[in-house]
Design a protein around this motif. Sequence first.
Motif, PDB file in Angstrom:
ATOM      1  N   MET A   1       3.416 -40.928  30.004  1.00  0.00           N
ATOM      2  CA  MET A   1       3.543 -40.580  28.600  1.00  0.00           C
ATOM      3  C   MET A   1       4.360 -39.316  28.439  1.00  0.00           C
ATOM      4  N   ASN A   2       4.079 -38.329  29.275  1.00  0.00           N
ATOM      5  CA  ASN A   2       4.805 -37.074  29.116  1.00  0.00           C
ATOM      6  C   ASN A   2       6.299 -37.238  29.373  1.00  0.00           C
ATOM      7  N   GLU A   3       6.634 -38.135  30.330  1.00  0.00           N
ATOM      8  CA  GLU A   3       8.062 -38.354  30.615  1.00  0.00           C
ATOM      9  C   GLU A   3       8.748 -38.845  29.354  1.00  0.00           C
ATOM     10  N   ALA A   4       8.076 -39.772  28.650  1.00  0.00           N
ATOM     11  CA  ALA A   4       8.671 -40.381  27.463  1.00  0.00           C
ATOM     12  C   ALA A   4       8.955 -39.332  26.401  1.00  0.00           C
ATOM     13  N   THR A   5       7.990 -38.441  26.177  1.00  0.00           N
ATOM     14  CA  THR A   5       8.214 -37.452  25.128  1.00  0.00           C
ATOM     15  C   THR A   5       9.342 -36.497  25.504  1.00  0.00           C
ATOM     16  N   VAL A   6       9.353 -36.087  26.747  1.00  0.00           N
ATOM     17  CA  VAL A   6      10.406 -35.179  27.190  1.00  0.00           C
ATOM     18  C   VAL A   6      11.760 -35.820  26.975  1.00  0.00           C
ATOM     19  N   MET A   7      11.844 -37.089  27.368  1.00  0.00           N
ATOM     20  CA  MET A   7      13.124 -37.771  27.325  1.00  0.00           C
ATOM     21  C   MET A   7      13.578 -37.961  25.895  1.00  0.00           C
ATOM     22  N   SER A   8      12.703 -38.535  25.022  1.00  0.00           N
ATOM     23  CA  SER A   8      13.149 -38.875  23.681  1.00  0.00           C
ATOM     24  C   SER A   8      13.589 -37.623  22.949  1.00  0.00           C
ATOM     25  N   ASP A   9      12.879 -36.565  23.162  1.00  0.00           N
ATOM     26  CA  ASP A   9      13.213 -35.342  22.463  1.00  0.00           C
ATOM     27  C   ASP A   9      14.570 -34.813  22.886  1.00  0.00           C
ATOM     28  N   ASN A  10      14.823 -34.869  24.167  1.00  0.00           N
ATOM     29  CA  ASN A  10      16.094 -34.344  24.634  1.00  0.00           C
ATOM     30  C   ASN A  10      17.242 -35.256  24.280  1.00  0.00           C
ATOM     31  N   LYS A  11      16.938 -36.544  24.170  1.00  0.00           N
ATOM     32  CA  LYS A  11      17.976 -37.475  23.748  1.00  0.00           C
ATOM     33  C   LYS A  11      18.445 -37.069  22.360  1.00  0.00           C
TER      34      LYS A  11
ATOM     35  N   VAL B   1      28.030 -34.659  26.938  1.00  0.00           N
ATOM     36  CA  VAL B   1      28.012 -34.678  28.398  1.00  0.00           C
ATOM     37  C   VAL B   1      27.128 -33.572  28.958  1.00  0.00           C
ATOM     38  N   ARG B   2      27.392 -32.347  28.465  1.00  0.00           N
ATOM     39  CA  ARG B   2      26.656 -31.229  29.005  1.00  0.00           C
ATOM     40  C   ARG B   2      25.176 -31.364  28.722  1.00  0.00           C
ATOM     41  N   PHE B   3      24.854 -31.787  27.504  1.00  0.00           N
ATOM     42  CA  PHE B   3      23.450 -31.856  27.154  1.00  0.00           C
ATOM     43  C   PHE B   3      22.749 -33.002  27.826  1.00  0.00           C
ATOM     44  N   ARG B   4      23.506 -34.026  28.185  1.00  0.00           N
ATOM     45  CA  ARG B   4      22.882 -35.094  28.946  1.00  0.00           C
ATOM     46  C   ARG B   4      22.448 -34.547  30.310  1.00  0.00           C
ATOM     47  N   ASN B   5      23.300 -33.695  30.879  1.00  0.00           N
ATOM     48  CA  ASN B   5      22.922 -33.078  32.161  1.00  0.00           C
ATOM     49  C   ASN B   5      21.664 -32.230  32.012  1.00  0.00           C
ATOM     50  N   GLU B   6      21.651 -31.425  30.962  1.00  0.00           N
ATOM     51  CA  GLU B   6      20.489 -30.565  30.746  1.00  0.00           C
ATOM     52  C   GLU B   6      19.226 -31.380  30.567  1.00  0.00           C
TER      53      GLU B   6
END
Lengths: 311, 274
Positions: free
Chosen positions: A1-11, A20-25
């Motif tokens: 669950m935590n992975e999902a929240t981290v990912m969606s938010d950063n997306k 590009v840069r933010f995808r790396n971050e």
Amino acid sequence: MNEATVMSDNKRAGLQKKPVRFRNERRFVFAFLTPVLLLFGVFAFLPIAWGLILSLFQYNPMSDHGRFVGVANYVRMFTDEVVLKSLWVTFKFVFITVISNLVITLLIAMAIQRVRVRWLKDFFRSVFFLPTIAPLAGTAIVWSTMFSYQNGLFNMILEQFHIAPVQWLSDPHYALLSVIIMTLWADIGYNIVLFMAGLDSIPDMYYEAAILDGANRWHLFRHVTLPLLSRSTLFVTITTVISYFQAFPQFQIMTKGEPFNETRVLALEIYDQAFSNSNMGYASALATLFLVIILVVTLLQMKWSRTQWEY
Amino acid sequence: MHRKNVWLDTTVTIMLVVAACIMLVPYLWMVLSSFKGNMDIMSGSSGFWPKHPSLDGYRTVLQDAPFGTWLLNSAVTSVIITAVTLFTSALAGYVFAKHQFRGKRIWFLLILGTMMIPFQVIMIPTYLITAKLGIVNNLSAIILPNLVSSYGVFLAKQFIEEIPNDLLEAARLDGAGELKLMVRIIAPLILPMLSALGIFTFMNAWNNYLWPLIVLNDTEKMTVPLALVYFNGTHIVNYNVVMSAAVLITIPVIIVFLIFQKQFVKGLTMTGMK
């Protein structure tokens, strides 16, 4: 669950800005925070919740199924004489040891501050700090032999003064005292160093001004040192109280809670219930009580010292 | 006034010397006891000084006990715990200080909250978890629960927040990836904090007694503090043996401390860690 929240938010963050840069971050945050949070999850968050749940069960690790007993464990502990005794012993131990520790460490820290010779100052600090780095388990064993009735150091000293030898660790009057003495020896180094840092941070001009006003030594201590040291004192008090509540190796090794449970602190009772008697549900209820005590004591200390600061 | 000060200073110094001597007595006792022969101990009144000094204690420790294995167990677990904890703390600290993601505040507060939890509260479930993972009585049971430190994350975040964003932006424009940024720019800047955290993590891992007591049973698997206590149980009559083991274990720790004591003291005042 935590992975999902981290990912969606950063997306989302990534879509708004340069891709590009933010995808790396985002990938970086996801890839490295996940294992860290997973470790915290499995070995910190999960055990806390599990412990609370377990306290409502009668659970023995040998028989796999726990029986739900509701608050029975909590009811039981307030009628359990050993537990009530251990609460009393714990508070007595913490109270005496913390007060003695604070007085001794503050005195020694002020004394060391007075020493002008640099190497002598460093030498004193090292000597008092030395016991804190040795494993407490080893220290407890060395002290057990010093407290020994037959060939212990303490009875040798008493003999020099023609005093009858004492059963340091098995006489109900002395057992707790013996553990307190050992604990003080083993632990004063930390607070001496912290108090020395606190004393260093008091500017000389306050003392000079007070001396011009005709203050004597006691005035200086009472009206300059103590108030300006209150932040250090609060910090030192809270950390010391918390660590003494959790004191365990010295009790388990030196006295095992004996004689007559005179040295049975709560930390030892929790361990014994859980791992000697396999009463893990009951031990979890005790652990919950332990947590509540520590939280309440800490909050009280913080509140109390805040009101102190205000005037 | 001046003369009074000299008197006071002298009194204070003398009292400190006395106190320092008292502090050193247990070490003297330990070393002297380790040289006592079995004869001294059996006769009941062995006295402070060994009457028939002998190396029997040391011989027994080194021959009868897997002493090297104990040291190795402690060294391996402590080094791994320290290295990984420094890595995870710096990394999580960096992420919490300089990156945005959903739930950041809550995660951070949760991690901070665990700082308040005494180990006795989580030791039973943690034991059950290691049992479920099937690693009881295995060194990984010592290592695995200790690879993250809430205090470490907190400290790292505090220190990394001080680093100006412009510096990081400049490095990113030069094409540095996040990991490279972490290793090349952030790690050197927070090195004092990392070395303080490292010293205390290592010391706590090396001295830890309660958790190894719960998860380790085999003599071969034991770490140093646990082995010492186990040894005490089996050699309670010949305490010269136990004292010899204590000497062999304490002396290296003292030497390491004397070498690094500046960093120790600095680290303690910087972090207040216990």
